[in-house]
Design a protein around this motif. Structure first.
Motif, mmCIF file in Angstrom:
data_model
loop_
_atom_site.group_PDB
_atom_site.id
_atom_site.type_symbol
_atom_site.label_atom_id
_atom_site.label_comp_id
_atom_site.label_asym_id
_atom_site.label_seq_id
_atom_site.Cartn_x
_atom_site.Cartn_y
_atom_site.Cartn_z
ATOM 1 N N TRP A 64 0.782 -0.678 -0.187
ATOM 2 C CA TRP A 64 0.104 0.249 -0.013
ATOM 3 C C TRP A 64 0.615 1.205 -0.028
ATOM 4 O O TRP A 64 0.665 2.216 -0.833
ATOM 5 C CB TRP A 64 -1.256 -0.357 1.211
ATOM 6 C CG TRP A 64 -1.825 1.342 1.162
ATOM 7 C CD1 TRP A 64 -1.448 1.952 1.642
ATOM 8 C CD2 TRP A 64 -3.195 0.927 0.204
ATOM 9 N NE1 TRP A 64 -2.730 3.281 1.064
ATOM 10 C CE2 TRP A 64 -3.830 1.986 0.424
ATOM 11 C CE3 TRP A 64 -4.098 0.222 -0.288
ATOM 12 C CZ2 TRP A 64 -5.246 2.032 0.007
ATOM 13 C CZ3 TRP A 64 -4.845 0.627 -0.783
ATOM 14 C CH2 TRP A 64 -6.164 1.510 -0.417
ATOM 15 N N PHE A 102 2.954 1.584 -3.060
ATOM 16 C CA PHE A 102 1.927 1.768 -4.200
ATOM 17 C C PHE A 102 1.151 3.706 -3.956
ATOM 18 O O PHE A 102 1.184 4.405 -5.309
ATOM 19 C CB PHE A 102 0.463 1.235 -3.990
ATOM 20 C CG PHE A 102 -0.552 1.408 -5.312
ATOM 21 C CD1 PHE A 102 -0.081 0.719 -6.806
ATOM 22 C CD2 PHE A 102 -1.874 2.516 -5.723
ATOM 23 C CE1 PHE A 102 -0.853 0.737 -7.446
ATOM 24 C CE2 PHE A 102 -1.958 2.372 -6.696
ATOM 25 C CZ PHE A 102 -2.126 1.819 -7.733
ATOM 26 N N LEU A 147 4.578 5.402 -5.332
ATOM 27 C CA LEU A 147 4.226 6.019 -6.527
ATOM 28 C C LEU A 147 3.288 5.973 -6.971
ATOM 29 O O LEU A 147 3.959 7.153 -8.088
ATOM 30 C CB LEU A 147 3.728 4.057 -7.319
ATOM 31 C CG LEU A 147 4.537 3.839 -8.750
ATOM 32 C CD1 LEU A 147 5.885 4.141 -8.559
ATOM 33 C CD2 LEU A 147 4.216 2.830 -8.939
ATOM 34 N N LEU A 168 19.754 -1.595 -3.270
ATOM 35 C CA LEU A 168 20.924 -1.975 -4.453
ATOM 36 C C LEU A 168 22.149 -2.182 -3.652
ATOM 37 O O LEU A 168 22.476 -1.511 -2.648
ATOM 38 C CB LEU A 168 20.858 -0.774 -5.179
ATOM 39 C CG LEU A 168 19.691 -1.386 -6.019
ATOM 40 C CD1 LEU A 168 18.619 -0.167 -7.189
ATOM 41 C CD2 LEU A 168 19.396 -2.500 -7.188
ATOM 42 N N PRO A 169 23.658 -2.806 -4.643
ATOM 43 C CA PRO A 169 24.448 -3.162 -3.410
ATOM 44 C C PRO A 169 24.589 -1.762 -2.947
ATOM 45 O O PRO A 169 25.168 -0.927 -3.830
ATOM 46 C CB PRO A 169 24.761 -4.190 -4.425
ATOM 47 C CG PRO A 169 23.972 -4.186 -5.905
ATOM 48 C CD PRO A 169 23.427 -3.255 -5.922
ATOM 49 N N PHE A 193 20.940 -3.400 0.753
ATOM 50 C CA PHE A 193 21.370 -4.147 0.367
ATOM 51 C C PHE A 193 21.832 -5.216 0.888
ATOM 52 O O PHE A 193 20.832 -6.487 1.236
ATOM 53 C CB PHE A 193 22.419 -4.259 -0.372
ATOM 54 C CG PHE A 193 23.067 -5.694 -1.227
ATOM 55 C CD1 PHE A 193 22.179 -5.637 -2.650
ATOM 56 C CD2 PHE A 193 23.711 -5.938 -1.513
ATOM 57 C CE1 PHE A 193 22.810 -6.921 -2.688
ATOM 58 C CE2 PHE A 193 24.538 -6.997 -1.241
ATOM 59 C CZ PHE A 193 23.377 -8.113 -2.517
ATOM 60 N N LYS A 250 18.426 -6.371 3.112
ATOM 61 C CA LYS A 250 17.011 -6.745 2.794
ATOM 62 C C LYS A 250 18.120 -8.060 2.191
ATOM 63 O O LYS A 250 16.865 -9.194 2.403
ATOM 64 C CB LYS A 250 17.365 -6.376 0.857
ATOM 65 C CG LYS A 250 16.056 -6.962 0.164
ATOM 66 C CD LYS A 250 16.177 -5.573 -1.397
ATOM 67 C CE LYS A 250 15.148 -6.368 -2.290
ATOM 68 N NZ LYS A 250 15.061 -5.345 -3.624
ATOM 69 N N LEU A 273 15.726 -11.458 2.615
ATOM 70 C CA LEU A 273 15.745 -12.346 2.585
ATOM 71 C C LEU A 273 16.167 -13.970 2.976
ATOM 72 O O LEU A 273 15.535 -15.023 3.291
ATOM 73 C CB LEU A 273 15.807 -12.415 0.925
ATOM 74 C CG LEU A 273 15.409 -11.795 0.469
ATOM 75 C CD1 LEU A 273 15.952 -11.209 -1.270
ATOM 76 C CD2 LEU A 273 14.192 -12.586 -0.464
ATOM 77 N N VAL A 301 10.896 -9.475 -1.723
ATOM 78 C CA VAL A 301 11.697 -8.823 -3.554
ATOM 79 C C VAL A 301 11.159 -7.858 -4.467
ATOM 80 O O VAL A 301 10.788 -7.175 -4.971
ATOM 81 C CB VAL A 301 11.425 -10.621 -3.699
ATOM 82 C CG1 VAL A 301 12.130 -9.827 -5.961
ATOM 83 C CG2 VAL A 301 12.901 -10.850 -3.452
ATOM 84 N N LEU A 357 11.003 -4.299 -6.113
ATOM 85 C CA LEU A 357 11.038 -3.676 -7.150
ATOM 86 C C LEU A 357 10.087 -2.843 -6.958
ATOM 87 O O LEU A 357 9.921 -1.499 -7.845
ATOM 88 C CB LEU A 357 10.123 -4.476 -8.010
ATOM 89 C CG LEU A 357 10.561 -5.722 -8.178
ATOM 90 C CD1 LEU A 357 9.961 -6.979 -9.567
ATOM 91 C CD2 LEU A 357 11.203 -5.688 -9.498
ATOM 92 N N PHE A 393 12.722 5.631 -8.476
ATOM 93 C CA PHE A 393 13.114 6.060 -9.854
ATOM 94 C C PHE A 393 12.566 6.487 -11.041
ATOM 95 O O PHE A 393 12.556 8.145 -11.498
ATOM 96 C CB PHE A 393 13.926 4.331 -10.894
ATOM 97 C CG PHE A 393 15.020 3.502 -10.819
ATOM 98 C CD1 PHE A 393 15.815 5.021 -10.908
ATOM 99 C CD2 PHE A 393 14.912 3.171 -9.375
ATOM 100 C CE1 PHE A 393 17.127 3.653 -10.183
ATOM 101 C CE2 PHE A 393 15.805 1.773 -8.760
ATOM 102 C CZ PHE A 393 17.383 3.011 -9.330
#
Lengths: 105, 569, 484, 512
Positions: free
Chosen positions: C286, C289, C292, C387-388, C393, C396, C400, C416, C420, C427
């Motif tokens: 949520w 979203f 976004l 991200l690494p 990272f 995460k 995982l 995962v 995304l 981005f």
């Protein structure tokens, strides 16, 4: 649960006050009512806490008293902050009531 | 590296390097004929079994000179040299003279290199260089005709290369070594690999029905290019067969196939050639026919290993003979309008009759060499011999038709420079002289009456047929004409019709995927938008105090419920 | 076993120093910035010292004034607390440096310093408190300080947001306090350690667990009780937003985790743990979203907090996964705190340069002309996505790894997929910075602020190499029940 | 083998990382300093890589550097023969591409940003090359995604934004899948260094299903960048980026990173024997084959030059995967050597396309008529590389196809040669016509944009020189394939066989 029967009225009314306060806090748009409702909730909680002083059969437990006093101090400060905010909002909202409908951010 | 090895390396390297420096100097293209000198030198001076090994180049380059390659190298060197000299005159005023010479030299390097290659990979490399560089020769004039010829040539060349590649890799893997020496001895009789090799090289050698590019490319290319295409380059296919087709019982089928295809080609070339209007097209068909004879010889060599050495020697001579004669014919045709009739009669008549097997010429010797082993052996080859003889008669008809097409166009002396005339005439002279240089004893032997008659009767038969035909068609006045590229003409029509038929039916070619994709995309975009709107609405709704409080209470109930339920009350 | 020590130890100083700083700054607002600077450096050193002590000597329990529980007030300095203290100190230090360039030198803005130090003191107390009632008090202190910080900018939106935040905060506090009352009724003690020993599965315990959890969930802004957060964090001054998002919501989460690790360990059965984890996942989606869909910078970053808080709640299903399963979520606190503080700081720079306007479309122009801030935004965003070469990272990864080790691979799928979604909004935020056209550096922004923002971004990178140490510190937490 | 100082590896990373980060903060007009930093970094990197090459080849050194990230999980940089293959490709082509990019972007805006990300991109690639385990590779792989995205966007047009969005969507998805897979694998087997023949065989058949699922995930993760079939469509769209970026995407870094990852997974994580036993090589091979054919067909029907080249990359990169999936040394040699060959040839083609576009405004293949008269050198380079792609000897591409063919036969799957043939045929069908009309055709209309008309050279020297260098490299790598430091020589060194059919005997051999 409060084992002693004489603690039950405190406990019960405490819970009742809590629920009443919750209801008012949620449903009433007027800010002052909300602040008061919070205090009612606080009182309810304190009463439940006090009912715990009657644990066991001997002397009443002093710790809840201390807790309640601390709690009241905290609640008063919170009320003060809330009221101060309300006063700042008063000229902006043109009153102490929240505008109807979902608020925008 | 020894001197011999260096010299051998220079055979392909000289034209290659010259091609690279050509664009730099303005008049450097005039040096092109010099590029064959290492090859000529190698033919004349290097002993058999000269070898060169460059282990670090490509996958290890090995070059060698043996009797077979010496013959091929001789034909190639002479023809390329003659054509190069001719080109000095022919393309003097061509605006793209440098470009032509670059491709000319590259193709020359390929051709000379593949002859001295001793390794399948090297052979393939030079073969590819030759095939692709000669595209530049075919397309050179950039006319519509040239482009059409180019596309056909290119397509067939690429297909041929790929077949050859596959066949080679199969054989090399089986033998475990790409050396040609070992391949010819040890390559297994793998039907698929050999078929691929036959087809791949057959496309170059003009084997019917892979000959389609020849009649298109020869007239389209400038004359010196046609000469080397027809005289030297198509021989590469034959050389490849000699190196790469294993011999023996198991290969009998392939031999028969080659024999039949070769004889068919020999006859088809004659028939199709006679029906042509342009001399260079006719010469192209003649090459198909002659290559057919050589292919038949190859087939026999494969079929009957005991005949192998003799037939191989015969084929080598045939290659030299045909290469030089066909070169002379092309070069002569190119300047026919600039020389007078006597010169034409000499320069075209001799080589064309040599092709037909006129006694005392290289043609007679070539045919004799090819037939002698067949006659000497126990097997019954009379039918083959008869067909070959009849094909020679056909060649005679074809050559007379050629002369009939060219000679009336004879011009007056003075136009053609000596740079063009000299190589032509020298090549033409090779026809009577070659047997004496090659093997004087064999040449003497051909002078016996029996041999003379064997050589002469097909020729006479041919002359008779030609005369009859000439008279007949003069009377009937029917002009029978076969389009250049025979089968290709049909294929092209059929292809165009097919494309148009498909184009008229959009259902067939407009992919339903495109619209589906677009629809899906639109649906996704719309769906995303709706989702976003709904979510934002829900979020606004959740901001209401009632909802928040309700959520709070609901949470308390849910969590308590889950705890209660989970711990069994 | 936990070491016991008396007197004024690291833990005590960690309370005293910021409190003293807050008082001084309150009394003497003109010198607020310098007091704050000195205090923050000192507190950062103290936090390091406390962590080093846990690192070398194991967990500590400090009894203030020599009074031991159940009567006295105990401070508990174990790995978990030390880790949170360190995170708070790290973020605090950078926010402090940033605020030097943000808070104007005169006017009522300077009340910020006292509020901030007060908040810091309250948070430190929260992390160190060893009993449930003290936790209530610190919670309230945190809420009050935070409310004041939100209201600091003084606009209508800010005041309304502050009011709403206060109300929800108080609602949560009351629910929590009711839980405390029930606990006391049940057991008669308040100390976490003692409560943990008594345990119990009765109805009262369930009710207490429910009330306290829901109250804290509201404070931690777990979906669907998150609606107060975006306006509050979106309208506060940038350093305040950074503190609120990076630390304050984590405070509530910390208590919740603490409670389930100790008091309610007997109640932690799979159903309820999965429910909490599931709600966390819902929050991830949520919040993502909403992020976004946001068209302004600060709400975007704020909704991202809603999403990231969701990840933290994976600690609960992971509690049952095996020893130390919850460590992953705690490490994520560090990752999210640094990245989110950095994002809010960068957003503050951009908004100010853009004249107060933080619409994404117009902010992009400013981003083009301000490489330092944009770079920081990029790195912090990358850390958020996981991200690494960033701490995100590593976090995460641990998350995982825990999910897969615990055999509950569906949490891994959620992590995962949530990553995304995070990538999508990060981005979306960064993309317009690459549009052509000249940049516009806009109004001046002190270089100090841009520098501090970038420095914090680099810390996000450096912490990527602190995974081992961080996990070892967190592991120095005595846990008896599940998760130990 | 002793492990040498890992500082060399860190230094190699820093040769691009440090200039990259510095360049970001340079002002636009600091041209000289920026160029100096770029070139110095690139040259220094090549020198260091050569030093490593010599060290590994002559002395048999291994280089290793590690930092602990998490308990049991190290960030490991290691140089073995395989990593050096990729690293030397990247380092060399980076140097060339830097020169090209400086020329290409002369006078255009936002160059500091461009070169900053450009250097980061190469750092990530070299990091992938030197990754000593999967975790490290994953880290650099994701870093590559990040560093490349701004380059795809660089033009700033709506198409490039669209391309960037799609690129990001694909690569982030791939990265996430990879992350999940690597974590899972680490949980199963621990984080271990790449070793020849893999380290998972002990887990089979006990964890057979998990290993198969992991294989699928890993291939999908790397397959996104390697543009394997259903995951390829970002690549053709990304061709809107400037030519040096296309070169980077197609030749130096991105697709190569994916392919290299697949090689590592198959060879050094699973190991060929295990992968064959699990039965995953056959599906991988079919995937590669489908990609090869599909890419070629799409290329054939693309009229835009760069788009055609992009689809050609889709097809060609799968040769690498095909070679690996043949599961034999010869096939693997063919695949690995194509890693380098494809890179050099494709970079040549993209440089040429860039030259045509920059000099004459040519974007479609149909506009190439007669370009050979105006730009003979560029077209010559294009011709060489195009022929190489088709697999015409002596270009590098031939070596690849030859070894792939032998590899197919070696593993008893000779029918794969048919795929090579079909692909070559299609390659010929889409490369030869532009080459031919370039040399022999006439311009259909005047070219859009004539630049460098009066110059001594046909175009800017910084565009022409790199183009010719890589073209010659592509030629040289084929022509001198059996020399010791040639790609084939190096690949042979990796597999411990003699290159080519040298006098020592022929590696292929009539196998059993």
């Amino acid at each position: 649960m409060a084992e002693s029967l004489h603690a039950w009225p405190f406990f019960g009314s405490g819970v009742l006050l809590f629920v009443l306060g919750l209801h008012a806090l949620v449903t009433r748009p007027h800010l002052l009512i909300k602040v008061l409702a919070f205090n009612v909730m606080g009182s309810g909680t304190f009463m439940v806490l006090l009912s715990a002083a009657a644990r066991g059969s001997g002397e009443p437990d002093p710790v809840p008293q201390a807790l309640v006093i601390t709690g009241i101090v905290v609640a008063v400060s919170a009320t003060a902050v809330a009221l101060a905010l309300m006063l700042r909002l008063y000229p902006i909202l043109g009153g102490a009531g929240l505008p109807p409908g979902p608020p925008e951010d | 590296m020894s001197i011999g090895a260096t010299a051998l390396t220079l055979v392909p390297l000289a034209p290659l390097l010259l091609a690279l420096v050509l664009p730099a100097g303005k008049g450097a293209w005039r040096l092109t004929p010099l590029a064959v000198l290492p090859a000529l030198g190698a033919v004349l001076l290097l002993p058999d079994a000269t070898r060169a090994h460059l282990p670090e180049v490509l996958l290890g380059v090995r070059l060698a000179l043996d009797p077979v390659s010496r013959g091929f190298l001789l034909a190639a060197a002479l023809l390329w040299g003659a054509a190069a000299v001719y080109a000095r005159g022919d393309l003097r005023d061509d605006p793209h003279v440098v470009r032509f010479h670059v491709f000319f030299l590259l193709a020359m390097a390929g051709n000379l290199g593949l002859v001295v290659a001793a390794d399948a990979v090297v052979f393939y490399t030079f073969f590819a260089l030759m095939s692709l560089a000669s595209v530049g020769l075919v397309v050179h004039r950039c006319t519509a005709e040239a482009w059409r010829a180019t596309w056909v040539y290119l397509g067939m060349a690429v297909l041929g290369e790929l077949c050859l590649f596959t066949g080679l890799i199969l054989q090399v893997h089986a033998v475990g070594d790409p050396s040609l020496e070992r391949l010819v001895l040890e390559a297994p009789p793998d039907g698929l690999a050999v078929s691929l090799i036959v087809v791949g090289l057959g496309a170059k050698a003009g084997m019917v029905p892979l000959h389609l590019w020849l009649p298109l490319a020869h007239p389209a290319a400038p004359t010196p290019a046609s000469a080397v295409l027809s005289g030297a380059m198509i021989k590469a296919g034959l050389l490849g067969w000699l190196y790469l087709i294993p011999r023996g019982e198991a290969m009998a089928g392939v031999g028969t196939w080659l024999l039949v295809a070769g004889l068919a080609g020999a006859w088809f070339g004659v028939l199709a050639g006679v029906l042509q209007q342009r001399p260079k097209t006719l010469l192209a068909y003649s090459s198909i026919s002659q290559m057919g004879l050589m292919t038949a010889g190859m087939g026999l060599a494969v079929q009957a290993p005991e005949l192998g050495p003799a037939l191989t020697a015969a084929l080598v001579f045939y290659v030299v003979h045909h290469g030089l004669a066909k070169g002379a014919l092309f070069l002569g045709t190119g300047i026919a309008r600039q020389v007078s009739l006597p010169w034409l009669l000499l320069g075209l008549g001799v080589p064309s009759l040599a092709l037909a097997g006129l006694p005392l010429t290289s043609g007679a010797m070539a045919k004799s060499l090819l037939k002698t082993p067949l006659e000497a052996t126990q097997g019954d080859y009379s039918a083959v011999l008869l067909l070959m003889a009849l094909a020679a008669a056909g060649t005679a008809v074809l050559m007379l038709r050629f002369l009939a097409l060219v000679l009336p166009g004879a011009g007056r002396d003075g136009g053609g420079s000596w740079a063009m005339r000299l190589p032509w005439l020298l090549l033409a002279l090779a026809a009577p002289l070659l047997p004496w240089c090659w093997d004087p004893a064999a040449a003497w032997a051909l002078l016996s009456p029996g041999k003379l008659w064997t050589a002469a009767w097909p020729l006479l038969l041919g002359v008779g047929v030609a005369l009859a035909g000439f008279l007949l068609f003069r009377r009937v006045r029917v002009r029978v004409h076969l389009p250049e590229g025979d089968l290709w003409w049909l294929l092209e029509r059929a292809g165009r019709a097919g494309v148009q038929a498909v184009a008229r039916q959009p259902v067939l070619w407009r992919s339903p995927g495109g619209t589906l994709y677009a629809r899906l995309g639109a649906w996704l975009v719309r769906g995303w938008g709706t989702l976003q709107d709904r979510a934002l609405e829900a979020e606004r709704h959740m901001r209401r105090w009632e909802v928040l409080g309700g959520g709070f209470t609901a949470w308390i109930l849910i969590l308590f419920g889950v705890l209660w339920w989970g711990l069994g009350g | 076993m936990e070491g016991m020590s008396d007197g004024l130890t690291w833990a005590a100083w960690l309370l005293i120093v910021p409190l003293a700083g807050a008082l001084l700054a309150g009394v003497w607002p003109r010198a607020g910035r310098w007091i704050a600077l000195a205090t923050s450096v000192l507190v950062a050193l103290l936090a390091l010292g406390a962590a080093a002590q846990v690192w070398t000597q194991g967990p500590q329990v400090v009894s203030l004034g020599g009074w031991v529980p159940p009567l006295g007030i105990g401070l508990r300095l174990d790995g978990l607390a030390a880790f949170m203290l360190l995170v708070a100190a790290l973020v605090g230090l950078f926010v402090g440096g940033y605020s030097l360039g943000y808070i104007p030198r005169d006017g009522h803005g300077e009340r910020f310093w006292a509020l901030w130090l007060w908040l810091w003191a309250a948070l430190n107390a929260l992390f160190l408190s060893g009993d449930v009632f003290n936790l209530y008090v610190t919670l309230e202190l945190v809420v009050l300080a935070s409310t004041a910080l939100v209201a600091l900018s003084g606009g209508a939106a800010a005041l309304l947001a502050a009011m709403r935040y206060l109300m929800v905060g108080l609602l949560g506090s009351m629910a929590y306090l009711m839980g405390v009352a029930l606990l006391y009724t049940q057991h008669g003690v308040l100390d976490l350690g003692l409560l943990a020993q008594r345990g119990g599965e009765g109805t009262a315990m369930m009710l207490a667990a429910t009330l306290m959890s829901v109250g804290l969930m509201a404070k931690a802004a777990l979906f669907p009780l998150h609606v107060w957060l975006p306006p509050a964090h979106g309208s506060a001054p940038a350093p305040a937003s950074a503190l609120l998002s990076a630390l304050v919501v984590k405070g509530a989460f910390y208590i919740l985790l603490r409670l389930w690790l100790t008091v309610f360990q007997d109640l932690a059965h799979p159903g309820v743990m999965q429910l909490l984890g599931g709600m966390g996942m819902l929050a991830v989606f949520w919040g993502g979203f909403m992020s976004l869909s946001a068209d302004r910078l600060k709400p975007l970053v704020a909704y991202s907090t809603v999403a990231q808080v969701g990840y933290l709640f994976l600690a609960f299903p992971f509690l049952l996964a095996g020893p130390g399963g919850w460590h992953a979520a705690v490490f994520l606190v560090a990752a999210h705190a640094t990245a989110k503080a950095c994002l809010f700081m960068a957003a503050g720079n951009l908004q100010e340069a853009n004249g107060g306007d933080d619409r994404l479309a117009s902010v992009a122009e400013v981003m083009r002309a301000r490489p330092l801030t944009s770079f920081a935004l990029g790195i912090a965003g990358a850390s958020l996505v996981g991200l690494p070469f960033t701490v995100g990272f590593v976090a995460k990864w641990i998350l995982l790894q825990t999910a897969i080790t615990s055999g509950a691979a569906f949490w891994a799928v959620g992590v995962v997929a949530g990553g995304l979604l995070t990538g999508a909004y990060v981005f979306r935020l960064l993309g317009p910075a690459f549009r052509p056209g000249p940049g516009r550096s806009g109004r001046p922004v002190p270089v100090l602020r841009e520098g501090v923002t970038l420095a914090l971004a680099l810390v996000c990178v450096l912490l990527g190499f602190a995974g081992s140490a961080g996990l070892r510190l967190i592991a120095a937490t005595p846990v008896a029940g599940p998760g130990g | 083998m002793e492990a040498q100082g890992g500082y060399m590896l860190v230094a190699i990373l820093l040769t691009s990382l440090a200039p990259g980060v510095t360049i970001f903060f340079l002002r636009e007009e600091q041209f000289a300093l920026r160029t100096f930093l770029n070139m110095a970094g690139a040259v220094f990197k090549v020198v260091l890589v050569v030093a490593l090459l010599v060290g590994v080849y002559r002395e048999g050194y291994t280089y290793r550097f590690s930092v602990t990230l998490l308990p049991g999980i190290d960030l490991v940089l290691a140089a073995d023969a395989l990593s050096l293959l990729f690293a030397s490709l990247s380092a060399t082509l980076w140097l060339v591409t830097t020169v090209y990019a400086i020329g290409y972007l002369e006078g255009s805006p936002r160059r500091s940003r461009f070169f900053g990300f450009f250097s980061l991109c190469v750092s990530a690639t070299v990091g992938i090359a030197f990754s000593g385990n999967l975790v490290t590779m994953l880290i650099f792989y994701e870093m590559l995604t990040l560093a490349t995205w701004p380059l795809v966007l660089h033009r700033g047009t709506p198409e490039s934004f669209r391309a960037g969005r799609i690129y990001l969507a694909y690569t982030l998805f791939g990265g996430s899948v990879l992350l999940a897979a690597v974590v899972w694998l680490t949980v199963l087997a621990g984080s271990r260094d790449f070793t020849a023949d893999g380290y998972l065989s002990a887990l089979y058949p006990e964890h057979g299903t998990a290993l198969t699922a992991l294989f699928v995930l890993l291939i999908a993760g790397f397959g996104v960048k390697a543009a394997l079939l259903p995951l390829h469509s970002w690549l053709p769209r990304a061709m809107v980026a400037p030519a040096p970026v296309s070169a980077l995407l197609h030749a130096v870094a991105v697709v190569k990173a994916g392919a290299f990852g697949i090689v590592r997974v198959v060879h050094d994580v699973y190991g060929i024997p295990l992968a064959v036993e699990m039965g995953v090589m056959r599906p991988l091979m079919w995937l590669a084959i489908a990609t090869i054919v599909y890419g070629s067909v799409r290329a054939l029907f693309s009229q835009d030059l760069k788009r055609r080249l992009a689809f050609s990359t889709v097809s060609q990169v799968s040769y690498i995967v095909l070679g690996v999936s043949l599961a034999g040394p010869l096939g693997a040699m063919g695949g690995l050597v194509h890693l380098v060959h494809q890179g050099v040839m494709k970079i040549t083609l993209f440089f040429c396309a860039g030259n045509f576009a920059e000099t004459l405004g040519i974007h479609r293949t149909g506009e190439m008529g007669g370009v050979g008269r105006r730009m003979p050198w560029t077209l010559a380079a294009f011709t060489l590389a195009g022929l190489g792609m088709i697999g015409v000897p002596p270009m590098a591409g031939f070596i690849t196809k030859w070894y792939l063919g032998l590899g197919a036969l070696e593993s008893g799957q000779g029918w794969v040669i048919a795929v090579l043939v079909i692909s070559s045929l299609l390659n010929a069908a889409y490369f030869l016509p532009p080459i031919l009309i370039g040399w022999f055709g006439c311009p259909a209309a005047p070219w859009d944009r004539e630049r460098f008309r009066g110059h001594r050279l046909e175009t800017h020297w910084m565009l022409l020189l790199p183009t010719l260098m890589v073209a010659l490299l592509a030629l040289g790598m084929g022509l001198l394939a059996s020399a010791p430091y040639s790609p084939l020589g190096w690949v042979s060194f990796i597999f411990g066989v003699a290159p080519g059919h040298g006098s020592e005997g022929f590696a292929g051999g009539a196998g059993p």
